[in-house]
Design an enzyme around this catalytic site. Structure first.
Site, short mmCIF file in Angstrom:
data_model
loop_
_atom_site.label_atom_id
_atom_site.label_comp_id
_atom_site.label_asym_id
_atom_site.label_seq_id
_atom_site.Cartn_x
_atom_site.Cartn_y
_atom_site.Cartn_z
N GLU A 133 45.63 42.51 36.76
CA GLU A 133 45.69 42.85 38.17
C GLU A 133 47.05 42.45 38.72
O GLU A 133 47.87 41.85 38.02
CB GLU A 133 44.56 42.17 38.95
CG GLU A 133 43.17 42.68 38.58
CD GLU A 133 42.06 42.05 39.39
OE1 GLU A 133 42.37 41.20 40.25
OE2 GLU A 133 40.90 42.39 39.17
N HIS A 257 43.83 42.89 52.05
CA HIS A 257 43.80 43.65 50.80
C HIS A 257 44.43 45.01 51.04
O HIS A 257 44.11 45.70 52.00
CB HIS A 257 42.36 43.82 50.31
CG HIS A 257 42.28 44.21 48.86
ND1 HIS A 257 42.62 45.47 48.42
CD2 HIS A 257 41.93 43.51 47.77
CE1 HIS A 257 42.47 45.52 47.11
NE2 HIS A 257 42.06 44.34 46.68
N ARG A 306 49.78 41.02 46.33
CA ARG A 306 49.06 41.76 47.38
C ARG A 306 49.81 41.81 48.70
O ARG A 306 49.78 42.82 49.40
CB ARG A 306 47.67 41.15 47.59
CG ARG A 306 46.72 41.49 46.46
CD ARG A 306 45.38 40.83 46.67
NE ARG A 306 44.47 41.23 45.59
CZ ARG A 306 43.25 40.74 45.45
NH1 ARG A 306 42.80 39.83 46.30
NH2 ARG A 306 42.47 41.14 44.45
N HIS A 367 40.93 40.40 53.84
CA HIS A 367 40.18 40.23 52.59
C HIS A 367 39.93 38.77 52.22
O HIS A 367 38.81 38.40 51.91
CB HIS A 367 40.94 40.92 51.45
CG HIS A 367 40.28 40.81 50.12
ND1 HIS A 367 38.99 41.25 49.89
CD2 HIS A 367 40.72 40.32 48.93
CE1 HIS A 367 38.66 41.04 48.63
NE2 HIS A 367 39.68 40.47 48.02
N ARG A 402 47.31 34.43 47.79
CA ARG A 402 46.46 34.23 46.60
C ARG A 402 46.79 35.24 45.51
O ARG A 402 46.89 36.44 45.75
CB ARG A 402 44.99 34.39 47.00
CG ARG A 402 44.02 34.30 45.83
CD ARG A 402 42.60 34.48 46.31
NE ARG A 402 42.33 35.83 46.75
CZ ARG A 402 41.68 36.75 46.05
NH1 ARG A 402 41.24 36.46 44.83
NH2 ARG A 402 41.45 37.95 46.54
#
Length: 555
Positions: A133, A257, A306, A367, A402
């Site tokens: 990811e 997100h 992100r 998110h 994160r």
């Protein structure tokens, strides 16, 4: 706004006096991966554990986690590489020591999940299948059911709790909203007040006394109009810890997100997430004119961290005058999309989108929250006896942003450490029952009807893109919301769940906004148009807390 004094906030919720009292040796609040893990480990080491959950046992936010859990399980990977990727994503604010704990203890905790019954997807050789990811430079994401990892982990841990539900050493109280953390005259945590909605002998407002309280209450999604979080994510744990005197940190770092299903300008509440793992498998981001824009933004393109992707999407939307961009997964093929992402595929078909034939409209939505109750490496907060684990905690792992799929790992690693610390302190006689006292600072109650206004104001000024002007506007508007425990007769507000939750949303929104106003730079999940670049002078944590009179302090 400058550092120092801020607004005055109440130090308790307006609520009826407890109608019943119970005692325990440790209270765990929350039934996601962190809360369930803490409860399971504590029950074998302390005589009486009380597990409190806001809904039913499987209702924690963990159930909604699609992508997976990150750990260096492959022989070609290493904790050192995972450590480096986490620090890179954290924008210079991650605590290296906390990250070291995460990445070195993480693989063993994942294997413990397997031992507890969690079934992860397997590769052809029979080992756990690993994928990639955003922000990861190795395949280290374990997943279950394709895109239902959280649901599988939750299922396994709930089954473990159900197996011991009749054990006299543990009591599970469902449908219970925790109101406040009780404190002693010298400021130690000594229990909680909670409101139980009619389950067995526990009903209405009551008090549970215990020398150790573990908050595992999840995030703050309902501060914003659009979020991937479930409706119960109203910041209850952060607000309760704040009122109890705990120090909070990194509140300004909110992860939006990048790829949440866009359902129109009127959409609000919990929105469907299009997992980052879809981009990990090769899906591309296009603007509404069909132009791929991420390669010009970052060397990892669609797999950039992100915050980078979310900010790039917002800028591209502004450039094209559109409300969304497009996620193109058509080249991956219908069968692959159906089998690898069954949950997402089913949800898209429900709203009339066949993503094997057309790109998916997406836009950023709230998110994950990287901030929370500041803790040490054993989950201890600044309030003696009060612990925080999972998304409600600020361990220092995430820093300003994160890294994908580190959240489930953080929950299980630090919940295990907190449980071990409580057990050791209990055995040593350090954690003993004590009596609560009423705190100075007044009580508060915000009418439930004000929530939509709070969410609209917070989303507009404290959302993806911020400035001094927007944050000052949020502060002024939130300051005008009535939060008096003795509301005027024309305001309809009674002490009940919707009002308590809205009061929590209001207090956390005010506190987050103050932290965001103080940080005059752009870093990770905090983007300021008036300070568009990182500033080394701000390579530190903003900490906030309430003093004895309820005045918000910040440094």
């Amino acid at each position: 706004m400058s550092a120092g004094h801020g607004p005055r906030l109440a130090r308790s919720l307006a609520a009826p006096a407890p109608g019943w009292t119970a005692e325990a040796d440790a209270i765990v609040v929350g039934s996601g991966i962190a809360g369930l893990t803490a409860a399971l480990e504590l029950r074998t080491h302390v005589p009486r554990v009380l597990l409190v959950t806001k809904g039913r046992l499987p209702s924690g936010s963990t159930v909604w986690a699609q992508g997976g859990i990150a750990a260096a399980l492959d022989p070609s990977d290493s904790p050192e590489a995972h450590h480096a990727d986490t620090l890179a994503a954290g924008g210079g604010l991650s605590d290296p020591e906390a990250v070291q704990v995460l990445v070195t203890e993480g693989p063993a905790r994942v294997r413990e999940l397997v031992a507890r019954g969690a079934v992860f997807d397997k590769a052809a050789d029979g080992d756990i299948a690993l994928t990639r990811e955003g922000g990861h430079r190795a395949d280290r994401i374990a997943h279950a059911g394709g895109d239902a990892t959280g649901a599988e982990i939750s299922r396994a841990l709930v089954a473990q709790i159900e197996a011991v539900r009749h054990d006299p050493g543990i009591e599970v109280v469902e449908n219970a909203l925790v109101l406040d953390v009780l404190t002693t005259a010298d400021g130690r945590a000594c229990g909680v007040t909670l409101h139980v909605r009619g389950t067995g002998s526990r009903d209405g407002v009551g008090a549970v006394l215990a020398p150790a309280v573990v908050l595992a209450t999840g995030g703050i999604g309902q501060l914003f109009r659009s979020s991937t979080n479930p409706p119960g994510a109203t910041g209850d744990g952060i607000a309760a810890a704040l009122r109890a005197g705990a120090v909070l940190g990194d509140l300004e770092f909110v992860q939006f997100h990048p790829t949440v299903l866009w359902l129109g300008t009127g959409a609000k509440g919990q929105l469907p997430l299009i997992s980052e793992a879809v981009r990990g498998e090769g899906a591309l981001l296009l603007d509404v004119d069909g132009h791929r824009f991420m390669p010009a933004v970052h060397d990892m393109a669609e797999l950039a961290p992100r915050d980078v992707v979310a900010h790039a999407i917002v800028r591209q939307m502004a450039a094209t005058g559109a409300d969304n961009v497009l996620l193109d997964a058509r080249h991956l093929g219908r069968e692959f999309l159906r089998t690898r992402f069954p949950t997402i595929n089913r949800r898209l078909l429900e709203v009339g989108i066949d993503w094997s034939e057309e790109p998916v409209p997406v836009a950023p939505a709230q998110h994950y929250h990287s901030g929370g109750v500041v803790t040490d490496l054993d989950g201890r907060s600044s309030v003696e006896g009060l612990y925080a684990v999972g998304e409600v905690a600020c361990t220092g792992v995430h820093g300003a942003n994160r890294l994908a799929s580190n959240s489930l790992l953080e929950g299980i690693v630090f919940a295990s450490r907190a449980a071990r610390d409580i057990a050791a302190r209990f055995a040593a006689g350090e954690l003993r029952p004590s009596s609560p006292v009423e705190r100075a600072g007044g009580s508060a109650l915000v009418a439930a009807a004000a929530r939509s206004r709070i969410q609209k104001v917070t989303s507009a000024g404290s959302g993806v893109i911020r400035s001094a002007r927007s944050l000052a506007d949020v502060d002024e508007r939130l300051g005008a919301v009535r939060a008096d425990a003795h509301l005027a007769s024309e305001v309809v507000a009674e002490p009940q769940a919707a009002e308590w939750e809205t009061t929590n949303v209001h207090q956390v929104a005010r506190t987050l906004t103050r932290a965001a106003a103080l940080r005059e730079e752009t870093r990770g999940g905090h983007y300021r148009t008036d300070f568009p670049k990182p500033d080394d002078a701000w390579r530190r944590r903003v900490r906030v807390w309430l003093d004895g009179d309820g005045v918000l302090q910040a440094v």
